[in-house]
Design a protein around this motif. Structure first.
Motif, PDB file in Angstrom:
ATOM      1  N   SER A 158       0.878  -1.325  -0.064  1.00  0.00           N
ATOM      2  CA  SER A 158      -0.018   0.156  -0.146  1.00  0.00           C
ATOM      3  C   SER A 158       0.804   1.256  -0.117  1.00  0.00           C
ATOM      4  CB  SER A 158      -0.911  -0.022   1.223  1.00  0.00           C
ATOM      5  OG  SER A 158      -1.811  -1.229   1.285  1.00  0.00           O
ATOM      6  N   LEU A 159       1.937   1.059   0.906  1.00  0.00           N
ATOM      7  CA  LEU A 159       2.900   2.507   0.817  1.00  0.00           C
ATOM      8  C   LEU A 159       3.436   2.558  -0.431  1.00  0.00           C
ATOM      9  CD1 LEU A 159       4.214   1.907   4.560  1.00  0.00           C
ATOM     10  CD2 LEU A 159       2.592   3.482   3.701  1.00  0.00           C
ATOM     11  N   TRP A 160       3.877   1.345  -1.147  1.00  0.00           N
ATOM     12  CA  TRP A 160       4.758   1.419  -2.559  1.00  0.00           C
ATOM     13  C   TRP A 160       3.711   2.080  -3.339  1.00  0.00           C
ATOM     14  CZ3 TRP A 160       3.924  -0.052  -7.589  1.00  0.00           C
ATOM     15  CH2 TRP A 160       5.329   0.074  -8.132  1.00  0.00           C
ATOM     16  N   ARG A 161       2.283   1.638  -3.460  1.00  0.00           N
ATOM     17  CA  ARG A 161       1.434   2.429  -4.597  1.00  0.00           C
ATOM     18  C   ARG A 161       1.160   3.698  -4.243  1.00  0.00           C
ATOM     19  NH1 ARG A 161      -1.347  -2.715  -3.481  1.00  0.00           N
ATOM     20  NH2 ARG A 161      -2.914  -1.202  -1.881  1.00  0.00           N
ATOM     21  N   GLY A 197      16.505  -2.257 -11.918  1.00  0.00           N
ATOM     22  CA  GLY A 197      17.602  -2.007 -10.892  1.00  0.00           C
ATOM     23  C   GLY A 197      17.002  -2.059  -9.274  1.00  0.00           C
ATOM     24  N   TRP A 198      17.685  -1.048  -8.808  1.00  0.00           N
ATOM     25  CA  TRP A 198      16.762  -0.974  -7.235  1.00  0.00           C
ATOM     26  C   TRP A 198      15.517  -0.825  -7.351  1.00  0.00           C
ATOM     27  CZ3 TRP A 198      13.953   3.215  -5.589  1.00  0.00           C
ATOM     28  CH2 TRP A 198      14.042   4.355  -6.276  1.00  0.00           C
ATOM     29  N   GLN A 199      14.770  -0.258  -8.253  1.00  0.00           N
ATOM     30  CA  GLN A 199      13.229  -0.363  -8.258  1.00  0.00           C
ATOM     31  C   GLN A 199      12.599  -1.298  -8.218  1.00  0.00           C
ATOM     32  OE1 GLN A 199      12.835   2.007 -11.961  1.00  0.00           O
ATOM     33  NE2 GLN A 199      12.540   3.855 -11.144  1.00  0.00           N
ATOM     34  N   THR A 200      13.373  -2.588  -9.125  1.00  0.00           N
ATOM     35  CA  THR A 200      12.738  -3.940  -9.215  1.00  0.00           C
ATOM     36  C   THR A 200      12.941  -4.457  -7.502  1.00  0.00           C
ATOM     37  OG1 THR A 200      13.127  -3.976 -11.423  1.00  0.00           O
ATOM     38  CG2 THR A 200      12.923  -6.118 -10.310  1.00  0.00           C
ATOM     39  N   VAL A 201      14.267  -4.498  -7.203  1.00  0.00           N
ATOM     40  CA  VAL A 201      14.350  -4.992  -5.787  1.00  0.00           C
ATOM     41  C   VAL A 201      13.531  -4.654  -4.910  1.00  0.00           C
ATOM     42  CG1 VAL A 201      15.865  -5.464  -3.984  1.00  0.00           C
ATOM     43  CG2 VAL A 201      16.931  -5.434  -6.451  1.00  0.00           C
ATOM     44  N   LEU A 253       9.718   5.287  -8.221  1.00  0.00           N
ATOM     45  CA  LEU A 253       9.757   3.755  -7.638  1.00  0.00           C
ATOM     46  C   LEU A 253       9.433   3.122  -9.246  1.00  0.00           C
ATOM     47  CD1 LEU A 253       7.783   3.759  -4.675  1.00  0.00           C
ATOM     48  CD2 LEU A 253      10.224   4.062  -4.748  1.00  0.00           C
ATOM     49  N   LEU A 254       9.105   3.630 -10.375  1.00  0.00           N
ATOM     50  CA  LEU A 254       8.939   2.819 -11.413  1.00  0.00           C
ATOM     51  C   LEU A 254       8.713   3.795 -12.606  1.00  0.00           C
ATOM     52  CD1 LEU A 254       5.036   2.052 -11.628  1.00  0.00           C
ATOM     53  CD2 LEU A 254       5.953   3.735 -10.160  1.00  0.00           C
ATOM     54  N   GLU A 255       8.762   3.287 -13.722  1.00  0.00           N
ATOM     55  CA  GLU A 255       8.542   4.206 -14.949  1.00  0.00           C
ATOM     56  C   GLU A 255       7.388   3.872 -15.763  1.00  0.00           C
ATOM     57  OE1 GLU A 255      12.302   3.553 -17.319  1.00  0.00           O
ATOM     58  OE2 GLU A 255      13.558   4.006 -15.107  1.00  0.00           O
ATOM     59  N   PHE A 256       6.926   4.776 -16.537  1.00  0.00           N
ATOM     60  CA  PHE A 256       5.604   4.382 -17.218  1.00  0.00           C
ATOM     61  C   PHE A 256       5.873   4.349 -18.752  1.00  0.00           C
ATOM     62  CE2 PHE A 256       4.369   6.843 -13.433  1.00  0.00           C
ATOM     63  CZ  PHE A 256       3.502   5.883 -12.776  1.00  0.00           C
ATOM     64  N   ASN A 257       5.254   3.491 -19.643  1.00  0.00           N
ATOM     65  CA  ASN A 257       5.679   3.751 -21.188  1.00  0.00           C
ATOM     66  C   ASN A 257       4.930   5.097 -21.508  1.00  0.00           C
ATOM     67  OD1 ASN A 257       7.263   1.481 -21.325  1.00  0.00           O
ATOM     68  ND2 ASN A 257       5.670   0.355 -21.675  1.00  0.00           N
ATOM     69  N   PRO A 258       5.199   5.665 -22.556  1.00  0.00           N
ATOM     70  CA  PRO A 258       4.697   6.913 -23.086  1.00  0.00           C
ATOM     71  C   PRO A 258       3.028   6.662 -23.283  1.00  0.00           C
ATOM     72  CG  PRO A 258       6.563   6.447 -24.296  1.00  0.00           C
ATOM     73  CD  PRO A 258       6.579   5.384 -23.425  1.00  0.00           C
ATOM     74  N   THR A 259       2.673   5.311 -23.673  1.00  0.00           N
ATOM     75  CA  THR A 259       1.216   4.842 -24.084  1.00  0.00           C
ATOM     76  C   THR A 259       1.012   3.815 -23.258  1.00  0.00           C
ATOM     77  OG1 THR A 259       2.154   3.825 -26.080  1.00  0.00           O
ATOM     78  CG2 THR A 259       1.268   6.097 -26.353  1.00  0.00           C
TER      79      THR A 259
END
Length: 209
Positions: free
Chosen positions: A37-40, A152-156, A50-56
């Protein structure tokens, strides 16, 4: 002290005959749900990287990407649902609280708690499988992940925050079985614990204070 007071108010009194391991399991469930919940909230509502978004983003993920309100609601509902497990070891899980209209003070039917808890544990069993698939870099349907990406660290960090969810289902299933066995055993033993006839309101120790 304030946190302890709030927790004590929400938790209520532990029901008679509940062993220490069951109390620890019940308290653990809200805690295993909290990291995800905290991550979201951090990633989607507060925009922590914490993550990356694709353009579409693919269809169906637009609200998840832009709807911070949805993420907050999902997190609050998840924590509320997790906290209900505490009712399986507390007096308010056996006797309706006094503020509940009509039912207040009456015994909670065993199956009224066991059926939804059991169905919940069954539905939540998707999490161990889902986490295994995501650890292998795939969606739960076996496809490649799209839209939301970590590196990287985001996945971990993602796995550290989400893997605890895999414990929700087995912990809830264990508590549900224990609740059923404890309640039915008490009903077969007159005078055990705080049991009273089903058709008569009962007063818990908390209500008498």
């Amino acid at each position: 002290m304030a946190v302890r007071t709030i927790w004590s108010t929400l938790h209520g009194r532990t029901a008679a005959g509940v062993p220490r391991w069951a109390r620890l399991a019940a308290y653990a469930i809200p805690l295993v749900v909290l990291p995800s919940s905290l991550w979201r909230v951090a990633g989607f509502a507060l925009h922590v990287p914490l993550l990356e978004f694709n353009p579409t983003p693919p269809a169906g993920q637009e609200e998840l990407v832009s709807g911070w309100w949805y993420v907050l609601l999902l997190s609050v509902v998840s924590e509320a649902a997790a906290f209900l497990a505490v009712g399986l070891i507390s007096e308010w899980g056996e006797v309706w609280p006094g503020w509940v209209p009509v039912l207040g003070g009456r015994r909670v039917p065993v199956m009224a708690a066991v059926v939804p808890a059991g169905l919940g544990a069954l539905a939540l069993s998707i999490f161990p499988y889902a986490m295994i698939m995501m650890s292998l870099g795939m969606r739960i349907d076996g496809g490649r992940p799209v839209g939301l990406v970590t590196h990287g660290w985001q996945t971990v960090l993602f796995h550290v925050m989400y893997w605890p969810l895999a414990a929700w289902s087995p912990l809830l299933a264990l508590l549900t079985v224990h609740y059923y066995r404890r309640r039915t055993a008490s009903q077969r033993t007159p005078g055990h614990g705080t049991l009273a006839p089903e058709d008569r309101p009962v007063r818990t120790a908390a209500q008498e204070v």
